[in-house]
Design a protein around this motif. Structure first.
Motif, PDB file in Angstrom:
ATOM      1  N   GLU A  72       0.870  -1.172   0.000  1.00 34.66           N
ATOM      2  CA  GLU A  72       0.000   0.000   0.000  1.00 34.66           C
ATOM      3  C   GLU A  72       0.910   1.225   0.000  1.00 34.66           C
ATOM      4  N   ILE A  73       0.708   2.079  -0.977  1.00 36.51           N
ATOM      5  CA  ILE A  73       1.586   3.237  -1.146  1.00 36.51           C
ATOM      6  C   ILE A  73       0.897   4.470  -0.576  1.00 36.51           C
ATOM      7  N   ILE A  74       1.482   5.044   0.439  1.00 35.16           N
ATOM      8  CA  ILE A  74       0.898   6.242   1.037  1.00 35.16           C
ATOM      9  C   ILE A  74       1.848   7.411   0.787  1.00 35.16           C
ATOM     10  N   VAL A  75       1.382   8.374   0.035  1.00 34.17           N
ATOM     11  CA  VAL A  75       2.183   9.574  -0.211  1.00 34.17           C
ATOM     12  C   VAL A  75       1.690  10.657   0.736  1.00 34.17           C
ATOM     13  N   LYS A  76       2.542  10.995   1.703  1.00 36.93           N
ATOM     14  CA  LYS A  76       2.173  12.004   2.705  1.00 36.93           C
ATOM     15  C   LYS A  76       2.787  13.335   2.285  1.00 36.93           C
ATOM     16  N   ASP A  77       1.907  14.235   1.885  1.00 33.55           N
ATOM     17  CA  ASP A  77       2.365  15.543   1.404  1.00 33.55           C
ATOM     18  C   ASP A  77       2.083  16.605   2.462  1.00 33.55           C
ATOM     19  N   ARG A  78       2.589  17.815   2.215  1.00 28.92           N
ATOM     20  CA  ARG A  78       2.307  18.915   3.139  1.00 28.92           C
ATOM     21  C   ARG A  78       0.964  19.547   2.771  1.00 28.92           C
ATOM     22  N   PRO A  79       0.211  20.002   3.780  1.00 30.81           N
ATOM     23  CA  PRO A  79      -1.113  20.575   3.488  1.00 30.81           C
ATOM     24  C   PRO A  79      -1.109  21.661   2.407  1.00 30.81           C
ATOM     25  N   PRO A  80      -0.134  22.580   2.387  1.00 34.05           N
ATOM     26  CA  PRO A  80      -0.202  23.619   1.347  1.00 34.05           C
ATOM     27  C   PRO A  80      -0.069  23.063  -0.070  1.00 34.05           C
ATOM     28  N   ASN A  81       0.440  21.837  -0.175  1.00 35.61           N
ATOM     29  CA  ASN A  81       0.652  21.235  -1.491  1.00 35.61           C
ATOM     30  C   ASN A  81      -0.584  20.509  -2.009  1.00 35.61           C
ATOM     31  N   THR A  89      -3.456  20.584  -3.515  1.00 44.26           N
ATOM     32  CA  THR A  89      -3.988  20.558  -4.877  1.00 44.26           C
ATOM     33  C   THR A  89      -2.917  20.139  -5.875  1.00 44.26           C
ATOM     34  N   PHE A  90      -1.811  20.835  -5.789  1.00 40.43           N
ATOM     35  CA  PHE A  90      -0.723  20.544  -6.727  1.00 40.43           C
ATOM     36  C   PHE A  90      -0.201  19.112  -6.545  1.00 40.43           C
ATOM     37  N   GLY A  91       0.029  18.722  -5.305  1.00 40.25           N
ATOM     38  CA  GLY A  91       0.640  17.425  -5.024  1.00 40.25           C
ATOM     39  C   GLY A  91      -0.226  16.273  -5.463  1.00 40.25           C
ATOM     40  N   SER A  92      -1.500  16.384  -5.179  1.00 39.43           N
ATOM     41  CA  SER A  92      -2.418  15.310  -5.554  1.00 39.43           C
ATOM     42  C   SER A  92      -2.462  15.156  -7.071  1.00 39.43           C
ATOM     43  N   ALA A  93      -2.523  16.289  -7.744  1.00 39.31           N
ATOM     44  CA  ALA A  93      -2.593  16.241  -9.214  1.00 39.31           C
ATOM     45  C   ALA A  93      -1.305  15.658  -9.792  1.00 39.31           C
ATOM     46  N   ARG A  94      -0.173  16.104  -9.250  1.00 36.69           N
ATOM     47  CA  ARG A  94       1.110  15.620  -9.804  1.00 36.69           C
ATOM     48  C   ARG A  94       1.282  14.131  -9.542  1.00 36.69           C
ATOM     49  N   LEU A  95       0.841  13.683  -8.381  1.00 38.10           N
ATOM     50  CA  LEU A  95       0.903  12.252  -8.087  1.00 38.10           C
ATOM     51  C   LEU A  95       0.068  11.476  -9.106  1.00 38.10           C
ATOM     52  N   GLY A  96      -1.137  11.973  -9.368  1.00 38.01           N
ATOM     53  CA  GLY A  96      -2.012  11.299 -10.335  1.00 38.01           C
ATOM     54  C   GLY A  96      -1.344  11.196 -11.704  1.00 38.01           C
ATOM     55  N   GLU A  97      -0.712  12.276 -12.121  1.00 41.51           N
ATOM     56  CA  GLU A  97      -0.035  12.268 -13.431  1.00 41.51           C
ATOM     57  C   GLU A  97       1.102  11.253 -13.457  1.00 41.51           C
ATOM     58  N   LEU A  98       1.867  11.231 -12.401  1.00 39.97           N
ATOM     59  CA  LEU A  98       3.010  10.307 -12.355  1.00 39.97           C
ATOM     60  C   LEU A  98       2.534   8.856 -12.347  1.00 39.97           C
ATOM     61  N   HIS A 108      -2.392   6.067  -2.083  1.00 41.55           N
ATOM     62  CA  HIS A 108      -3.196   6.952  -1.254  1.00 41.55           C
ATOM     63  C   HIS A 108      -2.445   8.268  -1.056  1.00 41.55           C
ATOM     64  N   TYR A 109      -3.137   9.357  -1.256  1.00 37.79           N
ATOM     65  CA  TYR A 109      -2.533  10.677  -1.055  1.00 37.79           C
ATOM     66  C   TYR A 109      -3.118  11.276   0.219  1.00 37.79           C
ATOM     67  N   VAL A 110      -2.248  11.632   1.155  1.00 39.98           N
ATOM     68  CA  VAL A 110      -2.725  12.197   2.421  1.00 39.98           C
ATOM     69  C   VAL A 110      -1.880  13.429   2.770  1.00 39.98           C
ATOM     70  N   VAL A 111      -2.452  14.300   3.585  1.00 37.17           N
ATOM     71  CA  VAL A 111      -1.684  15.493   3.976  1.00 37.17           C
ATOM     72  C   VAL A 111      -1.642  15.687   5.495  1.00 37.17           C
ATOM     73  N   ASP A 112      -2.357  14.864   6.227  1.00 37.98           N
ATOM     74  CA  ASP A 112      -2.402  15.048   7.680  1.00 37.98           C
ATOM     75  C   ASP A 112      -1.876  13.805   8.402  1.00 37.98           C
ATOM     76  N   GLU A 113      -1.839  13.902   9.724  1.00 34.58           N
ATOM     77  CA  GLU A 113      -1.539  12.771  10.612  1.00 34.58           C
ATOM     78  C   GLU A 113      -0.156  12.161  10.369  1.00 34.58           C
ATOM     79  N   MET A 114       0.841  13.033  10.221  1.00 34.96           N
ATOM     80  CA  MET A 114       2.191  12.516   9.950  1.00 34.96           C
ATOM     81  C   MET A 114       2.653  11.529  11.010  1.00 34.96           C
ATOM     82  N   LYS A 115       2.474  11.894  12.267  1.00 34.53           N
ATOM     83  CA  LYS A 115       2.977  11.013  13.332  1.00 34.53           C
ATOM     84  C   LYS A 115       2.277   9.662  13.304  1.00 34.53           C
ATOM     85  N   GLU A 116       0.983   9.696  13.048  1.00 35.49           N
ATOM     86  CA  GLU A 116       0.235   8.437  13.013  1.00 35.49           C
ATOM     87  C   GLU A 116       0.775   7.538  11.903  1.00 35.49           C
TER      88      GLU A 116
END
Lengths: 393, 449
Positions: free
Chosen positions: B285-294, B296-305, B317-325
């Motif tokens: 299971e691939i979880i890409v944890k991005d920063r909240p300000p990213n 829109t851009f991050g989710s779209a770029r991940l989809g393209e890649l 899975h693209y997520v932006v919260d709960e880093m510690k978890e």
């Protein structure tokens, strides 16, 4: 801070490989005596290869440790004072010692007893301090009476290459080699990489020698194919190889070559100038170096860090002469970026000291200009790169 | 006697120290750059016996007009200085491009100076009504924090820079000096970069405290399974498949080693490694944890890649919260010269530092004894494969991490907040000694380097 530093397993591994390789390359005959347990541990590989190894040391605990490390490998353990080894004359084909200065700073004084136990034609492989130069790249720290000093003291070799050649003549020995060894494991503060020794980043990098085979092979390549081909002043430690046979003429030849190499370390070191002393032609050396540098980013960082910290006396290393074009471009790019970091930091900080600036921007005693530094650094980089944002966050 | 106050230019993740400080020092007003916009934090500070108010309040119209006029006057004086012969001479002596610098400095001053002046004016107003005992900041190189620290120094008020993150590389450009009286770092590792830069200059200013933002790791690690179950439910992840988390990276804009493409290059390297694992029959299971300000851009770029690489989207899975978890629950965490690797080390979650050229050029982030695996992009699949398939390897890595952890974060006992608050109290000016100078750094107690 030292307690928290990364341990030295990586450097120890490199050192061990270097010493074992040297022993194996230069020891002769089936009977080997290792003076001191450190040499004893390293010579276990010779015992595994079928040689008859005797280890002599004054410490029973250290001897027990060697026996334990040896496991099923047959070795002979002899408790005794290594300065007066409790063995008969002409008993061994080769004698190994890793640190002759452990038995006195003027290590030549110990030689008669050791020569005695080696057969005619036999070899002595001895780890000793640098044989030449002063301060960086040369010698142990010592006062005028030859007493070793703490780090940072005056440095001069207690035994020079000339002393060694003269002593060899007197004792009926031929100097075969004086191989600089352990340039990356220096810790005396007077070796060619002394500037890096206390740096935590350098220790982090060297720690990977313990597990990174590519890095270990690269470090061995630099030690054996470059540093090891230079004079006895190229590292703070030298492995001297002596043969028990009189050959004053060979000793003079060795000394002349050593002095020629020593002269090289005082000028500009370019690959072409080293060719007579290397094992391979310049093109092959450059190609092998390039292969190592391309093998991993860590290897490249290791080389670049070494070049940044290296000080061989007054020598300037012409790095470009050692590198293939693409690799040189990367090296120069890193240098350019480091300069740029330094320049930009200096401009963004020091412009506030220009005449009149502080007077213009002082508010309630605060020089507001100082608070512009962060964004100004970004602006300066963006300006240099032609980018408007300086990057995406 | 004026009421006591502290000035905070702390980032959100270390607000716990403010609450604890106020609990120990009731009746303290916290004038904060960030925080007052969070009603929950304001309530907690109030419950602790203090008050949190904005550092920078809107001024009455006439004061704003006066500040604006003063800024204009300063900018015009600066412009005059930068156009004068002394400036040309100053630059020429240093080989600097004087004209170009003048333009850049002028532009930057016009943008930042009014705000910086407003911060100083706000601090002056606070000092008129309160006894400011301490200035505490997250990054004393950022403009507003720097202004506060400089102002504090001028008035003899102690200042503390509580590290925002562990400096894993060498401090470069603006990071290369400590302007505050004291810098609190998380552990010995966090001090290394500064000591390498200038041990003599910095050693007396550095204290080891641990990171308050990591205080909850011991407790979270003890709930690892529950956290994983919670994430599995919230994100519809199969708990039985290995979870590999990739923490995205940012472009460093403060160094010439800046790589504008690093976000995409490292994400691509990670995805390619996961694709290799899948091709070998070891799907994760691939979880890409991005920063909240990213987001829109991050989710779209991940989809393209993902499309470009021909990967199935169902396990990504693209997520932006709960880093510690994610760090606690993951089977492996991949990041780039990041504190995420350190957090994984504290949680004993196998971690890979994805090595980039910038990372190695700015000095290596980790050592071989840290338990953090290092891999370049082309080595990442093998590194992850071994972590996921070799239990003995995982045990060895976790053992190394446990041994190394205290070097990265002092204490490992969830009490860094307490240590930082103690340091704040130690540094703080006595309430009665208004305007007196703070004690010298050399005379202070604390965890020295």
């Amino acid at each position: 801070m030292s307690a928290g530093m990364v341990d030295s397993a990586g450097v120890e591994r490199l050192k061990g490989r270097l010493e074992v390789d040297l022993f194996e390359a230069h020891a002769v005959g089936p009977a080997v005596v290792a003076m001191g347990c450190q040499a004893g541990r390293r010579s276990l590989s010779l015992a595994r290869g079928g040689l008859a190894v005797t280890v002599i040391d004054g410490s029973q605990a250290a001897l027990d440790e060697v026996r334990s490390l040896a496991g099923a490998v047959a070795i002979d353990i002899e408790p005794g004072d290594v300065r007066h080894p409790p063995v008969g004359d002409d008993a061994y084909d080769s004698l190994l010692s890793l640190d002759c200065t452990a038995y006195g700073p003027r290590w030549l004084e110990i030689l008669p007893e050791w020569v005695r136990v080696v057969k005619p034609g036999g070899r002595l492989v001895l780890g000793v301090p640098s044989l030449g130069g002063s301060c960086c790249g040369g010698g142990v720290a010592a006062d005028a009476d030859g007493i070793p000093q703490e780090k940072g003291g005056a440095h001069r070799p207690l035994v020079t290459a000339g002393d060694l050649a003269a002593d060899a003549d007197v004792r009926g020995l031929a100097v075969l080699h004086a191989v600089p060894c352990g340039v990356f494991s220096g810790e005396s503060g007077c070796g060619p990489l002394a500037a890096l020794e206390g740096k935590h980043w350098w220790r982090r990098l060297l720690s990977w020698l313990a597990t990174d085979e590519l890095l270990l092979e690269f470090a061995l390549f630099l030690e054996q194919e470059l540093v090891g081909r230079l004079s006895g002043a190229a590292a703070e430690r030298v492995m001297v190889v002596l043969e028990r046979r009189p050959d004053p003429q060979a000793n003079q030849t060795w000394l002349r070559t050593h002095d020629d190499l020593q002269a090289l370390l005082a000028g500009e070191i370019a690959l072409d100038a080293l060719v007579p002393y290397l094992r391979v032609p310049a093109g092959e050396f450059r190609s092998r170096l390039d292969t190592h540098l391309r093998a991993s980013l860590r290897n490249f960082a290791f080389f670049e860090g070494t070049c940044r910290g290296l000080a061989w006396g007054g020598a300037q290393v012409d790095v470009a002469s050692f590198l293939e074009a693409d690799t040189l471009a990367r090296f120069e790019d890193w240098s350019r970026r480091r300069r740029l970091d330094r320049d930009v930091a200096s401009q963004a900080r020091d412009w506030t000291t220009a005449p009149g600036v502080e007077r213009s921007l002082r508010l309630r005693g605060v020089n507001l200009a100082d608070a512009l530094e962060y964004h100004l650094v970004e602006d300066l980089f963006a300006d240099r790169s032609g980018s408007s944002s300086g990057g995406r966050r | 006697m004026k009421p006591a106050a502290i000035i905070s230019v702390l980032h959100q993740r270390t607000f716990s120290v403010l609450e604890s400080y106020v609990r120990d020092n009731p009746q303290t007003t916290v004038f904060a750059w960030q925080g007052p916009e969070d009603p929950e934090l304001v309530r907690r500070i109030a419950a602790a016996g203090g008050e949190m108010v904005p550092l920078h309040v809107p001024l009455p119209l006439f004061q704003r007009a006066r500040l604006k006029a003063e800024s204009r006057w300063r900018l015009s004086r600066l412009e005059g200085v930068l156009r004068g012969p002394a400036w040309s001479r100053f630059c020429s002596e240093r080989g600097w491009p004087g004209e170009r610098l003048r333009a850049l400095i002028g532009r930057r001053a016009r943008a930042d100076l009014p705000v910086i002046a407003a911060v100083v004016a706000a601090l002056e107003r606070i000092a008129a009504s309160h006894t400011v005992r301490l200035v505490v900041v997250s990054e004393d190189f950022s403009p507003w924090a720097r202004a506060a620290v400089l102002w504090a120094r001028e008035r003899g008020i102690p200042s503390l820079h509580l590290s925002h993150s562990l400096t894993v590389c060498e401090p470069y450009t603006v990071h290369r000096r400590i302007v505050s009286d004291v810098l609190a770092v998380f552990g010995e590792r966090g001090a290394e970069g500064y000591l390498d830069a200038d041990a003599d200059a910095f050693v007396g200013q550095i204290r080891l405290t641990g990171n308050p933002a990591w205080d909850d790791y011991p407790q979270m690690v003890s709930r690892r399974e529950a956290i994983r179950c919670g994430l599995a439910i919230r994100h519809e992840l199969p708990p039985s498949r290995p979870w590999v988390v990739f923490a995205t990276t940012v472009v460093e804009t403060q160094t010439a080693f800046c790589d504008d493409g690093v976000f995409e290059e490292t994400l691509r390297a990670f995805l390619e490694a996961c694709r290799t694992l899948a091709d070998e029959g070891r799907g994760v299971e691939i979880i890409v944890k991005d920063r909240p300000p990213n987001r829109t851009f991050g989710s779209a770029r991940l989809g393209e890649l993902v499309t470009e690489l021909g990967m199935a989207k169902e396990h990504i899975h693209y997520v932006v919260d709960e880093m510690k978890e994610w760090v606690v629950a993951a089977d492996a965490v991949v990041s780039v010269a990041s504190n995420v690797s350190v957090e994984a080390l504290l949680a004993a979650t196998p971690a890979v530092n994805l090595v980039t050229e910038v990372d190695v050029a700015l000095t290596p982030s980790f050592d071989a004894e840290s338990g953090i695996v290092e891999a370049e992009g082309h080595e990442l699949a093998a590194a992850l494969g071994r972590i996921l398939s070799d239990p003995d390897h995982r045990v060895r890595l976790r053992d190394q991490m446990r041994r190394a952890a205290s070097r990265y974060n002092l204490g490992l006992d969830g009490t860094a907040t307490t240590r930082v608050v103690r340091l704040m109290e130690e540094l703080a000016s006595p309430v009665a000694a208004e305007g007196s100078h703070g004690r010298s750094a050399a005379s202070r107690e604390g965890e020295r380097v």
